[in-house]
Motif scaffolding. Structure first.
Motif, mmCIF file in Angstrom:
data_model
loop_
_atom_site.group_PDB
_atom_site.id
_atom_site.type_symbol
_atom_site.label_atom_id
_atom_site.label_comp_id
_atom_site.label_asym_id
_atom_site.label_seq_id
_atom_site.Cartn_x
_atom_site.Cartn_y
_atom_site.Cartn_z
ATOM 1 N N LEU A 167 0.863 -1.180 0.000
ATOM 2 C CA LEU A 167 0.000 0.000 0.000
ATOM 3 C C LEU A 167 0.893 1.221 0.000
ATOM 4 O O LEU A 167 2.020 1.181 0.510
ATOM 5 N N ARG A 168 0.362 2.302 -0.530
ATOM 6 C CA ARG A 168 1.071 3.578 -0.498
ATOM 7 C C ARG A 168 0.169 4.614 0.156
ATOM 8 O O ARG A 168 -0.925 4.907 -0.357
ATOM 9 N N LEU A 169 0.607 5.134 1.278
ATOM 10 C CA LEU A 169 -0.122 6.181 1.966
ATOM 11 C C LEU A 169 0.426 7.532 1.542
ATOM 12 O O LEU A 169 1.628 7.693 1.325
ATOM 13 N N SER A 170 -0.475 8.492 1.457
ATOM 14 C CA SER A 170 -0.074 9.852 1.131
ATOM 15 C C SER A 170 -0.616 10.811 2.181
ATOM 16 O O SER A 170 -1.649 10.543 2.801
ATOM 17 N N THR B 227 3.604 17.220 -0.104
ATOM 18 C CA THR B 227 3.116 15.892 0.247
ATOM 19 C C THR B 227 4.240 15.019 0.793
ATOM 20 O O THR B 227 5.418 15.191 0.453
ATOM 21 N N VAL B 228 3.855 14.094 1.635
ATOM 22 C CA VAL B 228 4.766 13.075 2.133
ATOM 23 C C VAL B 228 4.072 11.731 1.939
ATOM 24 O O VAL B 228 2.856 11.628 2.086
ATOM 25 N N SER B 229 4.850 10.718 1.586
ATOM 26 C CA SER B 229 4.288 9.412 1.291
ATOM 27 C C SER B 229 4.965 8.318 2.100
ATOM 28 O O SER B 229 6.115 8.475 2.529
ATOM 29 N N LEU B 230 4.235 7.254 2.283
ATOM 30 C CA LEU B 230 4.763 6.070 2.967
ATOM 31 C C LEU B 230 4.451 4.866 2.088
ATOM 32 O O LEU B 230 3.294 4.455 1.986
ATOM 33 N N ALA C 269 -3.231 -1.218 11.603
ATOM 34 C CA ALA C 269 -3.338 -0.077 12.517
ATOM 35 C C ALA C 269 -3.940 1.099 11.763
ATOM 36 O O ALA C 269 -4.085 1.068 10.540
ATOM 37 N N VAL C 270 -4.257 2.137 12.510
ATOM 38 C CA VAL C 270 -4.553 3.431 11.909
ATOM 39 C C VAL C 270 -3.221 4.172 11.783
ATOM 40 O O VAL C 270 -2.476 4.275 12.754
ATOM 41 N N TYR C 271 -2.942 4.651 10.597
ATOM 42 C CA TYR C 271 -1.688 5.341 10.321
ATOM 43 C C TYR C 271 -1.926 6.852 10.268
ATOM 44 O O TYR C 271 -2.875 7.319 9.628
ATOM 45 N N TYR C 272 -1.031 7.565 10.931
ATOM 46 C CA TYR C 272 -1.132 9.018 11.012
ATOM 47 C C TYR C 272 0.128 9.672 10.457
ATOM 48 O O TYR C 272 1.249 9.211 10.732
ATOM 49 N N CYS C 273 -0.057 10.751 9.735
ATOM 50 C CA CYS C 273 1.087 11.590 9.393
ATOM 51 C C CYS C 273 1.107 12.769 10.355
ATOM 52 O O CYS C 273 0.070 13.165 10.896
ATOM 53 N N ALA C 274 2.282 13.293 10.568
ATOM 54 C CA ALA C 274 2.443 14.377 11.523
ATOM 55 C C ALA C 274 3.594 15.271 11.104
ATOM 56 O O ALA C 274 4.512 14.835 10.408
ATOM 57 N N ALA C 275 3.526 16.516 11.563
ATOM 58 C CA ALA C 275 4.532 17.505 11.208
ATOM 59 C C ALA C 275 5.162 18.083 12.469
ATOM 60 O O ALA C 275 4.464 18.388 13.439
ATOM 61 N N SER C 276 6.467 18.244 12.419
ATOM 62 C CA SER C 276 7.193 18.739 13.577
ATOM 63 C C SER C 276 8.166 19.831 13.166
ATOM 64 O O SER C 276 8.775 19.766 12.099
#
Length: 124
Positions: A17-20, A77-80, A91-98
């Protein structure tokens, strides 16, 4: 800064899978970006992160060699990319910014902004 994660779904073990994560409302290249996941009954855990320029990436041990993080600062954008998925990746996948750097990449408390999460389910 607003983050919108997408790309989750149901996949069989061994699949991909590819998450964006699309961002808006800020200067994307100013943020260190991370991916976390949370399974039912468990704490949110670090999956991986990528530096401001994309030149450095960091991964939790269980996903090394299977997951790849990338970012496109022109598209905000950032991808996984997730390959070789296992049932334990569910799981539920989350993106985050720091605004912090790599020293704080693995800790959720050092991230300022979060996406809403996208469900990834891997069947055996």
């Amino acid at each position: 800064v607003q983050l919108q994660a997408s790309g989750g779904g149901l996949v069989q073990a061994g699949g991909s899978l590819r998450l964006s994560c699309a961002t808006s409302g800020g200067t994307f290249s100013n943020y260190f970006m991370g991916w976390f996941r949370q399974a039912p009954g468990k704490e949110r855990e670090f999956v991986g992160a990528i530096s401001w320029s994309g030149g450095s990436t960091y991964y939790e041990d269980s996903v090394k060699g299977r997951f790849t993080i990338s970012r496109d600062n022109a598209k905000n954008t950032v991808s996984l990319q997730m390959n070789g998925l296992k049932p334990e990746d569910t799981a539920v996948y989350y993106c985050a910014a720091s605004r912090y750097g790599s020293n704080y990449a693995a800790s959720p408390k050092f991230y300022h902004y979060w996406g809403q999460g996208t469900q990834v389910t891997v069947s055996s």
